[in-house]
Motif scaffolding. Sequence first.
Motif, PDB file in Angstrom:
ATOM      1  N   SER A  37      13.332  -3.322 -13.614  1.00  0.00           N
ATOM      2  CA  SER A  37      13.777  -3.808 -12.304  1.00  0.00           C
ATOM      3  C   SER A  37      14.761  -2.823 -11.676  1.00  0.00           C
ATOM      4  CB  SER A  37      14.425  -5.187 -12.451  1.00  0.00           C
ATOM      5  OG  SER A  37      13.496  -6.134 -12.964  1.00  0.00           O
ATOM      6  N   THR A  38      15.625  -2.244 -12.517  1.00  0.00           N
ATOM      7  CA  THR A  38      16.565  -1.233 -12.008  1.00  0.00           C
ATOM      8  C   THR A  38      15.814  -0.010 -11.495  1.00  0.00           C
ATOM      9  OG1 THR A  38      18.246  -1.989 -13.587  1.00  0.00           O
ATOM     10  CG2 THR A  38      18.541   0.198 -12.617  1.00  0.00           C
ATOM     11  N   GLN A  39      14.808   0.427 -12.252  1.00  0.00           N
ATOM     12  CA  GLN A  39      13.990   1.555 -11.803  1.00  0.00           C
ATOM     13  C   GLN A  39      13.251   1.221 -10.509  1.00  0.00           C
ATOM     14  OE1 GLN A  39      11.459   2.545 -15.076  1.00  0.00           O
ATOM     15  NE2 GLN A  39      13.137   3.231 -16.398  1.00  0.00           N
ATOM     16  N   LEU A  40      12.790  -0.015 -10.402  1.00  0.00           N
ATOM     17  CA  LEU A  40      12.094  -0.428  -9.173  1.00  0.00           C
ATOM     18  C   LEU A  40      13.031  -0.363  -7.977  1.00  0.00           C
ATOM     19  CD1 LEU A  40       9.580  -1.622  -7.783  1.00  0.00           C
ATOM     20  CD2 LEU A  40      10.465  -3.894  -8.376  1.00  0.00           C
ATOM     21  N   ASN A  41      14.263  -0.817  -8.164  1.00  0.00           N
ATOM     22  CA  ASN A  41      15.227  -0.766  -7.057  1.00  0.00           C
ATOM     23  C   ASN A  41      15.541   0.680  -6.666  1.00  0.00           C
ATOM     24  OD1 ASN A  41      15.447  -3.572  -6.956  1.00  0.00           O
ATOM     25  ND2 ASN A  41      17.103  -3.605  -8.465  1.00  0.00           N
ATOM     26  N   GLN A  46      14.448   5.384  -2.887  1.00  0.00           N
ATOM     27  CA  GLN A  46      13.845   6.696  -2.639  1.00  0.00           C
ATOM     28  C   GLN A  46      12.716   6.601  -1.620  1.00  0.00           C
ATOM     29  OE1 GLN A  46      12.706   8.307  -6.421  1.00  0.00           O
ATOM     30  NE2 GLN A  46      14.802   8.283  -7.238  1.00  0.00           N
ATOM     31  N   VAL A  47      11.895   5.549  -1.752  1.00  0.00           N
ATOM     32  CA  VAL A  47      10.804   5.367  -0.789  1.00  0.00           C
ATOM     33  C   VAL A  47      11.361   5.097   0.609  1.00  0.00           C
ATOM     34  CG1 VAL A  47       8.851   3.886  -0.176  1.00  0.00           C
ATOM     35  CG2 VAL A  47       9.170   4.607  -2.546  1.00  0.00           C
ATOM     36  N   GLN A 111       4.713  14.647   5.147  1.00  0.00           N
ATOM     37  CA  GLN A 111       5.687  13.611   4.790  1.00  0.00           C
ATOM     38  C   GLN A 111       5.026  12.233   4.751  1.00  0.00           C
ATOM     39  OE1 GLN A 111       8.739  14.212   3.869  1.00  0.00           O
ATOM     40  NE2 GLN A 111       9.404  12.056   3.663  1.00  0.00           N
ATOM     41  N   LYS A 112       4.143  11.982   5.690  1.00  0.00           N
ATOM     42  CA  LYS A 112       3.479  10.681   5.724  1.00  0.00           C
ATOM     43  C   LYS A 112       2.577  10.510   4.507  1.00  0.00           C
ATOM     44  CE  LYS A 112       0.850   7.602   8.706  1.00  0.00           C
ATOM     45  NZ  LYS A 112       0.022   7.080   7.612  1.00  0.00           N
ATOM     46  N   ALA A 113       1.876  11.583   4.113  1.00  0.00           N
ATOM     47  CA  ALA A 113       1.024  11.500   2.927  1.00  0.00           C
ATOM     48  C   ALA A 113       1.866  11.219   1.680  1.00  0.00           C
ATOM     49  CB  ALA A 113       0.235  12.803   2.769  1.00  0.00           C
ATOM     50  N   ARG A 117       1.885   7.820  -0.712  1.00  0.00           N
ATOM     51  CA  ARG A 117       1.748   7.842  -2.175  1.00  0.00           C
ATOM     52  C   ARG A 117       2.902   7.076  -2.833  1.00  0.00           C
ATOM     53  NH1 ARG A 117       0.179  13.249  -1.188  1.00  0.00           N
ATOM     54  NH2 ARG A 117       2.283  13.970  -1.707  1.00  0.00           N
ATOM     55  N   LEU A 118       4.116   7.293  -2.319  1.00  0.00           N
ATOM     56  CA  LEU A 118       5.257   6.569  -2.871  1.00  0.00           C
ATOM     57  C   LEU A 118       5.118   5.062  -2.666  1.00  0.00           C
ATOM     58  CD1 LEU A 118       8.229   8.897  -1.792  1.00  0.00           C
ATOM     59  CD2 LEU A 118       7.284   8.582  -4.081  1.00  0.00           C
ATOM     60  N   ARG A 119       4.630   4.660  -1.514  1.00  0.00           N
ATOM     61  CA  ARG A 119       4.393   3.227  -1.274  1.00  0.00           C
ATOM     62  C   ARG A 119       3.415   2.664  -2.301  1.00  0.00           C
ATOM     63  NH1 ARG A 119       5.518   1.007   3.942  1.00  0.00           N
ATOM     64  NH2 ARG A 119       6.417   2.514   5.415  1.00  0.00           N
ATOM     65  N   SER A 120       2.342   3.428  -2.545  1.00  0.00           N
ATOM     66  CA  SER A 120       1.334   2.975  -3.501  1.00  0.00           C
ATOM     67  C   SER A 120       1.924   2.881  -4.913  1.00  0.00           C
ATOM     68  CB  SER A 120       0.144   3.927  -3.489  1.00  0.00           C
ATOM     69  OG  SER A 120      -0.821   3.523  -4.445  1.00  0.00           O
ATOM     70  N   LYS A 121       2.703   3.916  -5.293  1.00  0.00           N
ATOM     71  CA  LYS A 121       3.342   3.883  -6.615  1.00  0.00           C
ATOM     72  C   LYS A 121       4.331   2.725  -6.733  1.00  0.00           C
ATOM     73  CE  LYS A 121       1.488   7.572  -8.476  1.00  0.00           C
ATOM     74  NZ  LYS A 121       0.655   7.505  -9.723  1.00  0.00           N
ATOM     75  N   LEU A 122       5.038   2.475  -5.650  1.00  0.00           N
ATOM     76  CA  LEU A 122       6.007   1.380  -5.651  1.00  0.00           C
ATOM     77  C   LEU A 122       5.315   0.034  -5.839  1.00  0.00           C
ATOM     78  CD1 LEU A 122       9.026   0.786  -5.308  1.00  0.00           C
ATOM     79  CD2 LEU A 122       8.596   0.476  -2.854  1.00  0.00           C
TER      80      LEU A 122
END
Length: 258
Positions: A37-41, A46-47, A111-113, A117-122
């Motif tokens: 949960s800490t890593q998720l936050n 970052q996202v 940047q959008k790409a 990717r970060l959104r998907s990983k999140l």
Amino acid sequence: MGIFNRISTLFKSEVNAGLDKMEDPEKILNQLILDMSTQLNEAKKQVAVAIADEKRLKKQLEDEEARAVEWERKAMMAVQAGRDDLASEALGRKGEYDSNVAQYRQQWEQQKAGTDRLRSKLKELNTKIEDAKRKKNLLVARQKRAKATATIHDTLSGMDNNSAFGTFDRMAEKVDRMEAEAAAKEELSMDFSGGDDLEKEFRNLKPAVNSDALAALKAKMGVAPAAPVSKPAEQPYGSESYGAGNNKLSKASSWDDV
């Protein structure tokens, strides 16, 4: 293997064994969920920064595009006014902004790409954490069930090993033995308490129950009541009679009658 290597291996094995005993699955799983949960936050932060950069680049791109359009409009105005020189300068300025637009567009698209990717990983990380929470609950339930089973087994085994039920049986045998000894002492006391058997019979004699009712029952059954046994009365000395029938010889006869 040298002695120091053996000592090191032994020490590591003891430490690992101690850690294995200290590990509580529920506590470990709760800590893992907390760490995830800490890593998720942190990932969300970052996202969020990446999304903010992407929006900033997009705004700069839109501004450069607007300026390029504005200088193109000015060039058209100069042409209408017959000022080709101004129109050429305006088009040159428009070209600069078009170059900036191309650069900003490239940066924004990259940047959008990356942001996508970060959104998907999140989302993937969030899904894994939720799945881990469900698995944690199942594992904890299994752990508690295993503990309860082990506790019941240990309790039953302990009761068998410490002969708890055997103690009950032994106490029952002891009570039986005490009762038998008490009964034996009572019999011996009766045997050696003194007195004859006749007195014992009278002591044990129970009072007759309602002789009238007993007589009525015998009459109903046609059973004649037993005749009472009477003891013949003693006659005084000198008055006894000897003989049978009508011939009687009296001991009281005088010597003159002989």
